[in-house]
Motif scaffolding. Structure first.
Motif, PDB file in Angstrom:
ATOM      1  N   ALA A   1       8.502  -7.575  -7.718  1.00  0.00           N
ATOM      2  CA  ALA A   1       8.927  -6.744  -8.857  1.00  0.00           C
ATOM      3  C   ALA A   1       8.102  -7.019 -10.102  1.00  0.00           C
ATOM      4  O   ALA A   1       7.828  -6.108 -10.892  1.00  0.00           O
ATOM      5  CB  ALA A   1      10.406  -6.971  -9.145  1.00  0.00           C
ATOM      6  N   ALA A   2       7.648  -8.251 -10.275  1.00  0.00           N
ATOM      7  CA  ALA A   2       6.931  -8.607 -11.496  1.00  0.00           C
ATOM      8  C   ALA A   2       5.640  -7.809 -11.651  1.00  0.00           C
ATOM      9  O   ALA A   2       5.191  -7.562 -12.777  1.00  0.00           O
ATOM     10  CB  ALA A   2       6.631 -10.097 -11.504  1.00  0.00           C
ATOM     11  N   SER A   3       5.049  -7.376 -10.533  1.00  0.00           N
ATOM     12  CA  SER A   3       3.788  -6.641 -10.612  1.00  0.00           C
ATOM     13  C   SER A   3       4.003  -5.142 -10.766  1.00  0.00           C
ATOM     14  O   SER A   3       3.043  -4.390 -10.927  1.00  0.00           O
ATOM     15  CB  SER A   3       2.944  -6.891  -9.359  1.00  0.00           C
ATOM     16  OG  SER A   3       3.480  -6.205  -8.248  1.00  0.00           O
ATOM     17  N   VAL A   4       5.262  -4.698 -10.687  1.00  0.00           N
ATOM     18  CA  VAL A   4       5.518  -3.262 -10.666  1.00  0.00           C
ATOM     19  C   VAL A   4       5.522  -2.675 -12.066  1.00  0.00           C
ATOM     20  O   VAL A   4       4.811  -1.734 -12.367  1.00  0.00           O
ATOM     21  CB  VAL A   4       6.836  -2.951  -9.926  1.00  0.00           C
ATOM     22  CG1 VAL A   4       7.186  -1.473 -10.083  1.00  0.00           C
ATOM     23  CG2 VAL A   4       6.717  -3.306  -8.455  1.00  0.00           C
ATOM     24  N   GLY A   5       6.316  -3.216 -12.964  1.00  0.00           N
ATOM     25  CA  GLY A   5       6.410  -2.622 -14.294  1.00  0.00           C
ATOM     26  C   GLY A   5       6.960  -1.219 -14.199  1.00  0.00           C
ATOM     27  O   GLY A   5       8.062  -0.993 -13.730  1.00  0.00           O
ATOM     28  N   CYS A   6       6.157  -0.231 -14.610  1.00  0.00           N
ATOM     29  CA  CYS A   6       6.493   1.182 -14.441  1.00  0.00           C
ATOM     30  C   CYS A   6       5.236   1.855 -13.913  1.00  0.00           C
ATOM     31  O   CYS A   6       4.280   2.085 -14.659  1.00  0.00           O
ATOM     32  CB  CYS A   6       6.948   1.802 -15.757  1.00  0.00           C
ATOM     33  SG  CYS A   6       7.412   3.539 -15.627  1.00  0.00           S
ATOM     34  N   VAL A   7       5.223   2.139 -12.600  1.00  0.00           N
ATOM     35  CA  VAL A   7       3.994   2.545 -11.922  1.00  0.00           C
ATOM     36  C   VAL A   7       4.213   3.854 -11.174  1.00  0.00           C
ATOM     37  O   VAL A   7       5.248   4.037 -10.524  1.00  0.00           O
ATOM     38  CB  VAL A   7       3.539   1.456 -10.919  1.00  0.00           C
ATOM     39  CG1 VAL A   7       2.286   1.881 -10.170  1.00  0.00           C
ATOM     40  CG2 VAL A   7       3.305   0.137 -11.639  1.00  0.00           C
ATOM     41  N   ALA A   8       3.245   4.776 -11.260  1.00  0.00           N
ATOM     42  CA  ALA A   8       3.278   6.034 -10.514  1.00  0.00           C
ATOM     43  C   ALA A   8       2.373   5.937  -9.297  1.00  0.00           C
ATOM     44  O   ALA A   8       1.270   5.384  -9.372  1.00  0.00           O
ATOM     45  CB  ALA A   8       2.832   7.189 -11.403  1.00  0.00           C
ATOM     46  N   VAL A   9       2.853   6.481  -8.164  1.00  0.00           N
ATOM     47  CA  VAL A   9       2.114   6.422  -6.906  1.00  0.00           C
ATOM     48  C   VAL A   9       2.193   7.783  -6.224  1.00  0.00           C
ATOM     49  O   VAL A   9       3.274   8.347  -6.065  1.00  0.00           O
ATOM     50  CB  VAL A   9       2.698   5.346  -5.959  1.00  0.00           C
ATOM     51  CG1 VAL A   9       1.870   5.258  -4.682  1.00  0.00           C
ATOM     52  CG2 VAL A   9       2.779   3.988  -6.645  1.00  0.00           C
ATOM     53  N   ASN A  10       1.038   8.311  -5.789  1.00  0.00           N
ATOM     54  CA  ASN A  10       1.009   9.546  -4.994  1.00  0.00           C
ATOM     55  C   ASN A  10       1.461   9.267  -3.563  1.00  0.00           C
ATOM     56  O   ASN A  10       1.012   8.293  -2.953  1.00  0.00           O
ATOM     57  CB  ASN A  10      -0.410  10.109  -4.919  1.00  0.00           C
ATOM     58  CG  ASN A  10      -0.880  10.726  -6.214  1.00  0.00           C
ATOM     59  OD1 ASN A  10      -0.089  11.103  -7.062  1.00  0.00           O
ATOM     60  ND2 ASN A  10      -2.196  10.841  -6.364  1.00  0.00           N
ATOM     61  N   LEU A  11       2.310  10.144  -3.024  1.00  0.00           N
ATOM     62  CA  LEU A  11       2.636  10.105  -1.605  1.00  0.00           C
ATOM     63  C   LEU A  11       2.150  11.407  -0.981  1.00  0.00           C
ATOM     64  O   LEU A  11       2.756  12.465  -1.145  1.00  0.00           O
ATOM     65  CB  LEU A  11       4.145   9.922  -1.377  1.00  0.00           C
ATOM     66  CG  LEU A  11       4.751   8.592  -1.827  1.00  0.00           C
ATOM     67  CD1 LEU A  11       6.210   8.497  -1.389  1.00  0.00           C
ATOM     68  CD2 LEU A  11       3.970   7.399  -1.320  1.00  0.00           C
ATOM     69  N   GLY A  12       1.030  11.328  -0.317  1.00  0.00           N
ATOM     70  CA  GLY A  12       0.428  12.474   0.362  1.00  0.00           C
ATOM     71  C   GLY A  12      -0.419  11.967   1.512  1.00  0.00           C
ATOM     72  O   GLY A  12      -0.464  10.768   1.785  1.00  0.00           O
ATOM     73  N   THR A  13      -1.110  12.886   2.190  1.00  0.00           N
ATOM     74  CA  THR A  13      -1.929  12.501   3.334  1.00  0.00           C
ATOM     75  C   THR A  13      -3.412  12.441   3.008  1.00  0.00           C
ATOM     76  O   THR A  13      -4.185  11.826   3.742  1.00  0.00           O
ATOM     77  CB  THR A  13      -1.740  13.495   4.493  1.00  0.00           C
ATOM     78  OG1 THR A  13      -2.300  14.764   4.111  1.00  0.00           O
ATOM     79  CG2 THR A  13      -0.272  13.657   4.850  1.00  0.00           C
ATOM     80  N   GLY A  14      -3.814  13.123   1.944  1.00  0.00           N
ATOM     81  CA  GLY A  14      -5.240  13.229   1.640  1.00  0.00           C
ATOM     82  C   GLY A  14      -5.936  14.333   2.402  1.00  0.00           C
ATOM     83  O   GLY A  14      -7.160  14.463   2.330  1.00  0.00           O
ATOM     84  N   LYS A  15      -5.160  15.135   3.147  1.00  0.00           N
ATOM     85  CA  LYS A  15      -5.717  16.259   3.906  1.00  0.00           C
ATOM     86  C   LYS A  15      -5.089  17.559   3.432  1.00  0.00           C
ATOM     87  O   LYS A  15      -3.899  17.586   3.117  1.00  0.00           O
ATOM     88  CB  LYS A  15      -5.449  16.086   5.406  1.00  0.00           C
ATOM     89  CG  LYS A  15      -6.064  14.840   6.017  1.00  0.00           C
ATOM     90  CD  LYS A  15      -5.660  14.697   7.475  1.00  0.00           C
ATOM     91  CE  LYS A  15      -6.226  13.418   8.079  1.00  0.00           C
ATOM     92  NZ  LYS A  15      -5.770  13.218   9.480  1.00  0.00           N
ATOM     93  N   GLY A  16      -5.867  18.631   3.428  1.00  0.00           N
ATOM     94  CA  GLY A  16      -5.354  19.925   3.016  1.00  0.00           C
ATOM     95  C   GLY A  16      -5.354  20.931   4.148  1.00  0.00           C
ATOM     96  O   GLY A  16      -6.298  20.973   4.944  1.00  0.00           O
ATOM     97  N   TYR A  17      -4.277  21.719   4.237  1.00  0.00           N
ATOM     98  CA  TYR A  17      -4.187  22.814   5.205  1.00  0.00           C
ATOM     99  C   TYR A  17      -3.855  24.095   4.457  1.00  0.00           C
ATOM    100  O   TYR A  17      -3.043  24.088   3.523  1.00  0.00           O
ATOM    101  CB  TYR A  17      -3.107  22.540   6.252  1.00  0.00           C
ATOM    102  CG  TYR A  17      -3.383  21.332   7.117  1.00  0.00           C
ATOM    103  CD1 TYR A  17      -4.288  21.414   8.170  1.00  0.00           C
ATOM    104  CD2 TYR A  17      -2.755  20.124   6.874  1.00  0.00           C
ATOM    105  CE1 TYR A  17      -4.551  20.313   8.980  1.00  0.00           C
ATOM    106  CE2 TYR A  17      -3.002  19.011   7.668  1.00  0.00           C
ATOM    107  CZ  TYR A  17      -3.902  19.111   8.710  1.00  0.00           C
ATOM    108  OH  TYR A  17      -4.162  18.011   9.498  1.00  0.00           O
ATOM    109  N   SER A  18      -4.439  25.194   4.893  1.00  0.00           N
ATOM    110  CA  SER A  18      -4.177  26.484   4.258  1.00  0.00           C
ATOM    111  C   SER A  18      -2.878  27.078   4.785  1.00  0.00           C
ATOM    112  O   SER A  18      -2.318  26.630   5.792  1.00  0.00           O
ATOM    113  CB  SER A  18      -5.330  27.454   4.536  1.00  0.00           C
ATOM    114  OG  SER A  18      -5.271  27.913   5.885  1.00  0.00           O
ATOM    115  N   VAL A  19      -2.430  28.134   4.109  1.00  0.00           N
ATOM    116  CA  VAL A  19      -1.230  28.841   4.566  1.00  0.00           C
ATOM    117  C   VAL A  19      -1.422  29.343   5.997  1.00  0.00           C
ATOM    118  O   VAL A  19      -0.547  29.186   6.853  1.00  0.00           O
ATOM    119  CB  VAL A  19      -0.904  30.017   3.626  1.00  0.00           C
ATOM    120  CG1 VAL A  19       0.260  30.836   4.171  1.00  0.00           C
ATOM    121  CG2 VAL A  19      -0.593  29.514   2.218  1.00  0.00           C
TER     122      VAL A  19
END
Length: 359
Positions: free
Chosen positions: A269-287
């Motif tokens: 917890a001491a290293s967290v503070g207030c941190v934003a993290v992306n949750l995605g795959t890094g891959k894109g698919y079209s409709v």
């Protein structure tokens, strides 16, 4: 698990835990050894999802409790937090979430999402629960000009829904920056890209009220015969087939990202503070990639019509997930085939979601 059948890792408060992402996360928390109290007003969710989670995980109401509470009712919320605790942490999903509806009803979105979160934070502070995971969104990046999108990209939401996510992030950053906040509050902000898919059992999945706002449930409802065709908003984008490209992430991967976030809060917890993290795959698919993949998974044709672009839509959006792997030790495991197959299993077994036909 302890001898009395209760989880050994303590209890977690989950707001909005009867919803799509919430119910899958609750299942993963139970598997990880946590007990859970869900508070949800059931406006866009069903208590049936929690009954099925108990069934899937072999748990009972001691390990997965539920209180029907609206976060705008500060007294009822505080009573639930006081009676249900102590809590190791809170995961906050609850909120209105339709972009189009937020444009039509901005004041409702600001009142519900911002007011409910303020009530929640005040109650948690009062009762000593200061490890917090917030369900944010890639909408906070607005019309992102560069992909992949890193956590340091400019923040500029373009609709009231996205702005509520961005404003809540600002609440959390200010709370952590306050005189006692940096030593007391440990906050992880998880920015989701496009959650899709369902539990491998087909027992829980996405069950939107009314017309779906997201692509995958709309495709699934066309496949199962609830809707005649899919509207594709624009086919003249600078992408490989002219339709918009997005980063789709399996909801179970996303749920496991929340367990990874709790592990980080519990162990470092001491290293967290207030941190934003992306949750995605890094891959894109079209409709149209999604349409073709779902046709293959379901064996059903997906009729579609090309219609005009929607204001504010961009051509290509996908995450840079490197920081999630580095900081949380998490990365998505499931691919497009599993996303479509699990969605079809859920929708074909539950064509009207948690409701019965005609209800």
């Amino acid at each position: 698990m302890s001898a009395d059948g209760m989880g050994s890792r303590g209890r977690v408060l989950v707001t909005g835990g009867a919803g799509y992402i919430g119910s899958h996360t609750v299942a993963e928390l139970l598997h990880a050894g946590y007990d859970v109290l869900v508070v949800d007003n059931l406006i866009n969710a069903s208590e049936e999802s929690l009954r099925r989670v108990r069934e899937l995980t072999g748990t009972d109401e001691r390990r997965l409790a539920f209180q029907q509470v609206d976060l705008l009712d500060a007294a009822a919320l505080d009573a639930a937090v006081a009676a249900g605790g102590p809590f190791r942490a809170c995961i906050h999903f609850a909120g209105l979430k339709a972009v189009g509806e937020s444009v039509e009803q901005p004041l409702r979105y600001y009142k519900n999402n911002l007011g409910g979160t303020l009530n929640l934070l005040q109650s948690l502070h009062r009762h000593g629960c200061r490890k917090f995971v917030f369900s944010s969104s890639a909408t906070v990046y607005g019309m992102a000009e560069r992909v992949p999108i890193t956590e340091s990209a400019p923040l500029s939401a373009t609709n009231p829904y996205g702005k509520t996510k961005l404003f809540i992030e600002e609440f959390l950053r200010d709370l952590h920056a306050s005189p006692h906040g940096s030593s007391e509050w440990h906050i992880l902000i998880l920015r989701y890209f496009n959650p899709v898919g369902a539990h491998e059992s087909g027992r829980i999945g996405e069950d939107p009220s009314g017309i779906p706002n997201n692509l995958m449930p709309f495709i699934a409802q066309v496949a199962v015969g609830r809707r005649e065709y899919l509207s594709v908003f624009g086919n003249d984008y600078p992408t490989h087939d002219g339709t918009g490209v997005r980063d789709y992430i399996h909801v179970v991967d996303l749920a496991q990202g929340h367990v990874a976030a709790l592990n980080k809060l519990e162990g470092d917890a001491a290293s967290v503070g207030c941190v934003a993290v992306n949750l995605g795959t890094g891959k894109g698919y079209s409709v149209l990639d999604m349409v073709k993949a779902f046709e293959k998974a379901s064996g059903k044709p997906i009729p579609y019509k090309i219609v005009g672009r929607r204001p504010g839509d961009t051509a290509t959006v996908y995450a840079d997930p490197a920081y999630a792997k580095q900081f949380l030790g998490w990365e998505a495991q499931r691919g497009l085939e599993d996303m479509c197959a699990s969605t079809w299993k859920w929708q074909s077994q539950n064509p009207y979601g948690y409701r019965k036909a005609g209800s």
